[in-house]
Design a protein around this motif. Structure first.
Motif, PDB file in Angstrom:
ATOM      1  N   ILE A 188     -35.528  13.170   2.320  1.00 60.26           N
ATOM      2  CA  ILE A 188     -34.136  13.121   2.778  1.00 60.26           C
ATOM      3  C   ILE A 188     -33.142  13.278   1.634  1.00 60.26           C
ATOM      4  N   ILE A 189     -33.625  13.366   0.397  1.00 57.24           N
ATOM      5  CA  ILE A 189     -32.740  13.492  -0.761  1.00 57.24           C
ATOM      6  C   ILE A 189     -32.551  14.970  -1.097  1.00 57.24           C
ATOM      7  N   HIS A 190     -31.318  15.431  -1.046  1.00 51.18           N
ATOM      8  CA  HIS A 190     -30.987  16.822  -1.350  1.00 51.18           C
ATOM      9  C   HIS A 190     -30.075  16.822  -2.579  1.00 51.18           C
ATOM     10  N   GLU A 191     -30.607  17.134  -3.740  1.00 52.51           N
ATOM     11  CA  GLU A 191     -29.815  17.121  -4.970  1.00 52.51           C
ATOM     12  C   GLU A 191     -29.782  18.516  -5.563  1.00 52.51           C
ATOM     13  N   GLU A 192     -28.573  18.952  -5.893  1.00 58.83           N
ATOM     14  CA  GLU A 192     -28.387  20.330  -6.341  1.00 58.83           C
ATOM     15  C   GLU A 192     -27.416  20.396  -7.510  1.00 58.83           C
ATOM     16  N   ASP A 193     -27.385  21.569  -8.119  1.00 62.44           N
ATOM     17  CA  ASP A 193     -26.487  21.855  -9.228  1.00 62.44           C
ATOM     18  C   ASP A 193     -25.115  22.248  -8.691  1.00 62.44           C
ATOM     19  N   TRP A 194     -24.145  22.366  -9.600  1.00 61.72           N
ATOM     20  CA  TRP A 194     -22.813  22.820  -9.197  1.00 61.72           C
ATOM     21  C   TRP A 194     -22.873  24.186  -8.519  1.00 61.72           C
ATOM     22  N   ASP A 195     -21.936  24.376  -7.594  1.00 66.21           N
ATOM     23  CA  ASP A 195     -21.798  25.626  -6.842  1.00 66.21           C
ATOM     24  C   ASP A 195     -23.030  25.926  -6.003  1.00 66.21           C
ATOM     25  N   SER A 196     -23.594  24.858  -5.435  1.00 65.56           N
ATOM     26  CA  SER A 196     -24.724  24.998  -4.515  1.00 65.56           C
ATOM     27  C   SER A 196     -24.305  24.546  -3.121  1.00 65.56           C
ATOM     28  N   GLU A 197     -24.867  25.179  -2.121  1.00 57.97           N
ATOM     29  CA  GLU A 197     -24.611  24.812  -0.726  1.00 57.97           C
ATOM     30  C   GLU A 197     -25.848  24.142  -0.145  1.00 57.97           C
ATOM     31  N   ILE A 198     -25.638  23.008   0.515  1.00 66.25           N
ATOM     32  CA  ILE A 198     -26.707  22.311   1.220  1.00 66.25           C
ATOM     33  C   ILE A 198     -26.376  22.370   2.701  1.00 66.25           C
ATOM     34  N   PRO A 232     -25.655  15.248  -6.758  1.00 69.11           N
ATOM     35  CA  PRO A 232     -25.896  16.221  -7.826  1.00 69.11           C
ATOM     36  C   PRO A 232     -27.217  15.939  -8.538  1.00 69.11           C
ATOM     37  N   LEU A 233     -27.652  16.894  -9.336  1.00 69.37           N
ATOM     38  CA  LEU A 233     -28.949  16.823 -10.009  1.00 69.37           C
ATOM     39  C   LEU A 233     -29.130  15.508 -10.768  1.00 69.37           C
ATOM     40  N   GLY A 234     -30.303  14.916 -10.586  1.00 76.84           N
ATOM     41  CA  GLY A 234     -30.672  13.721 -11.328  1.00 76.84           C
ATOM     42  C   GLY A 234     -30.399  12.423 -10.618  1.00 76.84           C
ATOM     43  N   VAL A 235     -29.353  12.355  -9.788  1.00 76.01           N
ATOM     44  CA  VAL A 235     -29.001  11.109  -9.105  1.00 76.01           C
ATOM     45  C   VAL A 235     -30.108  10.689  -8.147  1.00 76.01           C
ATOM     46  N   GLY A 236     -30.869  11.655  -7.655  1.00 71.06           N
ATOM     47  CA  GLY A 236     -31.979  11.348  -6.764  1.00 71.06           C
ATOM     48  C   GLY A 236     -33.028  10.450  -7.403  1.00 71.06           C
ATOM     49  N   GLU A 237     -33.098  10.437  -8.729  1.00 74.96           N
ATOM     50  CA  GLU A 237     -34.080   9.572  -9.401  1.00 74.96           C
ATOM     51  C   GLU A 237     -33.798   8.104  -9.132  1.00 74.96           C
TER      52      GLU A 237
END
Length: 374
Positions: A207-217, A191-196
């Protein structure tokens, strides 16, 4: 030394760590890094980030006013209260599966203790919240793993197609484990921010894919990972909720697996069930609960209801069997979940650590109540 002096003295030591004298301690790499730059700008644009921090869909308090406990009291009980019933007196029972030899033609889930899971889905290797360390804490005397619960190491892992991190608490994002796995990890979802944190630890942002709730990767044609809401909080030290927390749905042409992540019971479970039309398997939080923080960790009866809400066929309990983060007896979550799963619409599966579960529903054996034999 009397008990009161011991408690006050112990908390005083922790206070020293959090004061100016502990500044160097908090600069250690395992603490990670708060979001900055473009990542912070993206976070601030999220509809779930308000008043300077991420918010739950339903406003809740981490510590309930009705519990009669504050953080000071809760910490004192956690650190210095009676721990005789919190962990097993003998080694955890286990059945270590060779993950490298699992068939790519059979979808499989392997619980590795607490909330760590290995999934083989449509030939892809997925690793969820791996913690292979002896402690779920930056301090060696807090949150020690149960004896015999650490049967897996990074060397036991095959190449990891997808590493999924639900949030940045120490018992889900473990620096030594992540660094030991680094060369094997192909893609990361979070989720957003953890990529930091991950970027600070030297992972390529590609290779880091960080998204908000209700997002599809969608990483490959046969696998989508969905970032989904949970009702929790985040933070590795004093600053809270600057990174998001989540659950995951892993979807292939033939299977749907839902991992709740950490979090309290809420209406998001029914919404997730409706959105995906049910799941083959739910990996559901069940353990480390307390009425003092009931809003952000489910009770066993709520785990059972959440499984009904998301319309899963099978349920494997998570968040137990390795660390004592709450005051309940270590076997209680399993005993209670068995009770509340009677006559429900799903099948409760209780594998030992390392024991494979086949997601097609055809199991090699009946899973026993192993905690009753300890």
């Amino acid at each position: 030394m009397n008990r009161r002096t011991f408690i006050v003295g112990g908390i005083g030591i922790l206070a020293m760590i959090t004061a100016g004298g502990g500044w160097l301690f908090t600069r250690r790499p395992e603490f990670g890094r708060l979001p900055q730059g473009e990542r912070l700008a993206r976070i601030m644009a999220s509809p779930n980030y308000r008043n300077g921090e991420f918010q739950n869909l339903v406003p809740v308090k981490v510590m309930s006013d009705e519990s009669g406990e504050n953080r000071f009291v809760a910490m004192a009980k956690f650190l210095f209260g009676d721990k005789s019933h919190l962990s097993p007196k003998e080694n955890m029972l286990s059945n270590k599966t060779d993950l490298k030899s699992l068939s790519k033609d059979r979808d499989t889930a392997v619980w590795m203790g607490h909330s760590s899971f290995f999934l083989k889905l449509d030939g892809k290797n997925i690793l969820i919240d791996p913690v292979f360390s002896s402690y779920a804490s930056p301090l060696f005397f807090i949150n020690k793993a149960f004896p015999g619960s650490n049967i897996y190491t990074a060397d036991d892992m095959p190449d990891i197609d997808v590493l999924a991190i639900s949030h940045d608490h120490w018992d889900h994002l473990d620096y030594p484990t992540i660094m030991a796995l680094k060369s094997k990890i192909k893609q990361i979802v979070c989720p957003l921010g953890v990529g930091e944190h991950l970027e600070a630890w030297g992972f390529d942002t590609v290779i880091i894919h960080e998204e908000d709730w209700d997002s599809e990767i969608k990483l490959v044609d046969n696998l989508s990972v969905h970032i989904l809401p949970s009702q929790h909080f985040s933070g590795r030290f004093l600053t809270r909720n600057q990174t998001l927390w989540c659950g995951f749905a892993f979807v292939t042409p033939n299977r749907k697996v839902y991992y709740t992540g950490d979090g309290g019971y809420g209406p998001h479970f029914k919404a997730i069930g409706e959105k995906f039309g049910g799941f083959d398997l739910m990996l559901g939080e069940n353990g480390q609960y307390n009425m003092a923080w009931h809003a952000i960790h489910m009770l066993p009866e709520e785990t059972a209801q959440a499984a009904v809400d998301v319309r899963t066929k099978m349920l494997i309990p998570a968040h137990g069997g390795k660390f004592a983060l709450a005051r309940h007896p270590w076997q209680e979550p399993y005993q209670e979940l068995v009770k509340y799963s009677q006559n429900k619409t799903y099948e409760l599966l209780t594998p030992k650590i390392g024991e494979p579960v086949y997601i097609d529903g055809v199991q090699p054996r009946k899973f026993e109540s192993w905690w009753e034999r300890m």
